[in-house]
Motif scaffolding. Structure first.
Motif, PDB file in Angstrom:
ATOM      1  N   UNK A 212       0.856  -1.188   0.000  1.00 54.58           N
ATOM      2  CA  UNK A 212       0.000   0.000   0.000  1.00 54.58           C
ATOM      3  C   UNK A 212       0.889   1.234   0.000  1.00 54.58           C
ATOM      4  N   UNK A 213       0.783   2.052  -1.038  1.00 53.36           N
ATOM      5  CA  UNK A 213       1.642   3.226  -1.201  1.00 53.36           C
ATOM      6  C   UNK A 213       0.798   4.481  -1.329  1.00 53.36           C
ATOM      7  N   UNK A 214       1.133   5.504  -0.550  1.00 53.70           N
ATOM      8  CA  UNK A 214       0.371   6.740  -0.564  1.00 53.70           C
ATOM      9  C   UNK A 214       0.602   7.591  -1.801  1.00 53.70           C
ATOM     10  N   UNK A 215       1.766   7.461  -2.427  1.00 56.23           N
ATOM     11  CA  UNK A 215       2.077   8.232  -3.630  1.00 56.23           C
ATOM     12  C   UNK A 215       1.452   7.569  -4.858  1.00 56.23           C
ATOM     13  N   UNK A 216       1.490   8.242  -5.999  1.00 59.33           N
ATOM     14  CA  UNK A 216       0.915   7.653  -7.218  1.00 59.33           C
ATOM     15  C   UNK A 216       1.654   6.423  -7.723  1.00 59.33           C
ATOM     16  N   UNK A 217       2.862   6.173  -7.257  1.00 53.96           N
ATOM     17  CA  UNK A 217       3.625   5.015  -7.713  1.00 53.96           C
ATOM     18  C   UNK A 217       4.621   4.597  -6.639  1.00 53.96           C
ATOM     19  N   UNK A 218       5.075   3.352  -6.702  1.00 55.75           N
ATOM     20  CA  UNK A 218       6.121   2.900  -5.787  1.00 55.75           C
ATOM     21  C   UNK A 218       7.447   3.546  -6.177  1.00 55.75           C
ATOM     22  N   UNK A 237       5.593 -11.385 -10.066  1.00 51.07           N
ATOM     23  CA  UNK A 237       5.744 -12.232  -8.884  1.00 51.07           C
ATOM     24  C   UNK A 237       4.431 -12.370  -8.110  1.00 51.07           C
ATOM     25  N   UNK A 238       3.362 -11.844  -8.664  1.00 47.85           N
ATOM     26  CA  UNK A 238       2.061 -11.977  -8.015  1.00 47.85           C
ATOM     27  C   UNK A 238       1.899 -11.095  -6.799  1.00 47.85           C
ATOM     28  N   UNK A 239       2.604  -9.966  -6.775  1.00 48.64           N
ATOM     29  CA  UNK A 239       2.515  -9.030  -5.651  1.00 48.64           C
ATOM     30  C   UNK A 239       1.604  -7.876  -6.043  1.00 48.64           C
ATOM     31  N   UNK A 240       0.590  -7.640  -5.239  1.00 49.56           N
ATOM     32  CA  UNK A 240      -0.390  -6.586  -5.519  1.00 49.56           C
ATOM     33  C   UNK A 240       0.138  -5.238  -5.031  1.00 49.56           C
ATOM     34  N   UNK A 241       0.044  -4.224  -5.880  1.00 48.78           N
ATOM     35  CA  UNK A 241       0.449  -2.867  -5.517  1.00 48.78           C
ATOM     36  C   UNK A 241      -0.770  -1.961  -5.601  1.00 48.78           C
ATOM     37  N   UNK A 242      -1.063  -1.254  -4.516  1.00 50.01           N
ATOM     38  CA  UNK A 242      -2.173  -0.297  -4.479  1.00 50.01           C
ATOM     39  C   UNK A 242      -1.582   1.093  -4.239  1.00 50.01           C
ATOM     40  N   UNK A 247      -3.435   5.110   4.389  1.00 48.09           N
ATOM     41  CA  UNK A 247      -3.918   4.261   5.484  1.00 48.09           C
ATOM     42  C   UNK A 247      -4.396   5.137   6.636  1.00 48.09           C
ATOM     43  N   UNK A 248      -5.573   4.816   7.172  1.00 54.41           N
ATOM     44  CA  UNK A 248      -6.150   5.615   8.268  1.00 54.41           C
ATOM     45  C   UNK A 248      -6.314   4.836   9.566  1.00 54.41           C
ATOM     46  N   UNK A 249      -6.271   3.501   9.496  1.00 57.23           N
ATOM     47  CA  UNK A 249      -6.428   2.704  10.716  1.00 57.23           C
ATOM     48  C   UNK A 249      -5.855   1.308  10.488  1.00 57.23           C
ATOM     49  N   UNK A 250      -5.231   0.785  11.543  1.00 52.37           N
ATOM     50  CA  UNK A 250      -4.692  -0.571  11.487  1.00 52.37           C
ATOM     51  C   UNK A 250      -5.170  -1.335  12.716  1.00 52.37           C
ATOM     52  N   UNK A 251      -5.826  -2.450  12.464  1.00 56.67           N
ATOM     53  CA  UNK A 251      -6.265  -3.325  13.531  1.00 56.67           C
ATOM     54  C   UNK A 251      -5.408  -4.585  13.546  1.00 56.67           C
ATOM     55  N   UNK A 252      -5.709  -5.480  14.449  1.00 55.64           N
ATOM     56  CA  UNK A 252      -4.899  -6.686  14.602  1.00 55.64           C
ATOM     57  C   UNK A 252      -4.880  -7.533  13.344  1.00 55.64           C
TER      58      UNK A 252
END
Length: 433
Positions: A212-218, A237-242, A247-252
């Protein structure tokens, strides 16, 4: 105890400075202080986390390095600074299991002090980030991640045997070099685990990795061509990039972004930014907005005699007025600059008049064990060359060897590289315990 030069922090810059000065001046003149007993090159922590690098084989003992390079080593964390009396306090060392004091609190007086204590993660106030994520700032963080990953894979294997087959989700917050390198290394490591008994798992189906990346690209600070190449390699490699994901909250067990999207997470890594350690705010030194110590163009702390700073903890603007980025190559260059500063002082010569100038030689990012991508800076202003593939990978590996050469010497670095090459062929591809 007194030392002419006290260096606090045995990272890339601090250790190289101690080794180079120690070889010239000797242990009566140079002392290194660190809260750990061994050194590891920080850019390789993603390999430790993935289990493809054994920390017990990779780590270099500070006491060994001190003996071989002619400096003195003091084990313990710096806890206080008294600039008036030119002394620092080194905290006590307590054995974790027995809760016994191994070393008492100590005080070191200095002629000159160099701060190189690095950085810590910046969570930007995101709820749950500190509690539910792991940041790869130190060896213990990487080892904690590796053990949790191994336990999760064992649980996923057991689920498949029982007909559940839920797999696991790894979410990496931050698409900079650390995030990209960790994702690629995890994919290769998870494939290796399958060959060592995790035969119920399908790597791409059951080990799901998301960046998960906040900018427009990695890899946003690097040229767009480098970012595009890395994104393509991650996708293969089957890795998803968004991208554009704040990100606003992280739970367990999940991550939530500003748009309300939910990402399941059995294991979450925070690689979204760094800040200065809290200790710096307690030392009475001038600090910048980000908490780093303010230094002048000669790396001297502003307004404080005979105190210097380098690396991530220094807010440095070079002789051309450019802000120096927190990168390993900057720490390496700053160490070389300070070597000249202290050798001139030891000889009674006037200080060097030329200010420190950061030179950007480019960046290389590992995208697995067989390839890397990056850009190399040329001598012409603004010129850069895109590199990818095996050649880029060899150049990436050479950076690690160059660091080892600075602290071990050419002969021992060669022997160590050969030994590790042979050991890798007699041990598992990943650490299984």
């Amino acid at each position: 105890m007194r030392s002419d030069i006290v260096i606090v922090g045995g990272g890339a810059g601090g250790l190289e400075l101690a080794c180079k000065l120690g070889r010239k001046l000797g242990p009566s003149k140079v002392t290194l202080v660190d809260s750990r007993l061994y050194h590891i090159w920080k850019p390789s922590l993603h390999e430790v986390a993935a289990g493809t690098l054994d920390i017990h084989q990779e780590g270099l003992s500070y006491q060994m390095l001190a003996h071989d390079n002619g400096f003195n080593f003091v084990f313990g964390p710096m806890t206080a600074l008294d600039t008036q009396n030119r002394s620092i306090t080194v905290g006590a060392i307590v054995a974790a299991l027995e809760n016994d004091e191994v070393l008492p609190e100590r005080r070191l007086t200095y002629g000159s002090l160099v701060l190189g204590i690095g950085s810590v993660s910046n969570y930007f106030g995101v709820p749950g980030a500190q509690e539910h994520t792991i940041s790869l700032n130190a060896t213990e963080d990487a080892e904690r991640f590796r053990l949790r990953m191994l336990r999760l894979m064992l649980a996923a294997e057991q689920d498949h045997e029982e007909g559940k087959g839920s797999g696991l989700d790894v979410v990496i917050i931050g698409g900079g070099a650390t995030g990209v390198e960790l994702a690629a290394e995890l994919r290769e490591a998870s494939g290796a685990y399958v060959t060592y008994g995790f035969d119920q798992l399908d790597v791409r189906r059951d080990v799901r990795i998301t960046i998960l990346e906040g900018a427009p690209r990695v890899l946003a600070p690097l040229p767009e061509k480098v970012s595009a190449a890395a994104t393509e390699l991650l996708a293969k490699r089957g890795i998803r990039v968004v991208a554009n994901c704040r990100v606003t909250q992280i739970d367990k067990d999940r991550v939530i972004d500003k748009d309300g999207n939910v990402y399941p997470a059995n294991l979450c890594v925070w690689a979204a930014g760094i800040r200065a350690p809290d200790l710096l705010a307690t030392l009475g030194l001038p600090t910048a907005k980000g908490g780093q110590v303010e230094v002048d163009a000669h790396l001297a702390v502003k307004g404080v005699p005979d105190v210097y700073a380098l690396g991530d903890c220094a807010a440095c603007v070079d002789g051309k007025g450019n802000a120096v980025p927190p990168r390993a190559q900057a720490a390496h260059q700053q160490a070389d600059y300070l070597v000249t500063t202290f050798l001139r002082k030891a000889k009674g010569e006037p200080p060097q008049s030329a200010p420190y100038e950061y030179r950007d030689y480019g960046s290389l990012v590992s995208v697995g064990r067989d390839t890397s991508v990056g850009s190399l800076m040329g001598s012409l202003r603004g010129a850069s060359w895109f590199v990818q593939g095996t050649m880029a990978r060899m150049m990436y590996t050479s950076l690690h060897l160059m660091h080892h050469r600075a602290v071990l010497g050419t002969m021992r670095t060669g022997v160590l590289a050969l030994a590790r090459f042979l050991v890798r062929r007699a041990t598992p591809l990943v650490k299984l315990h």
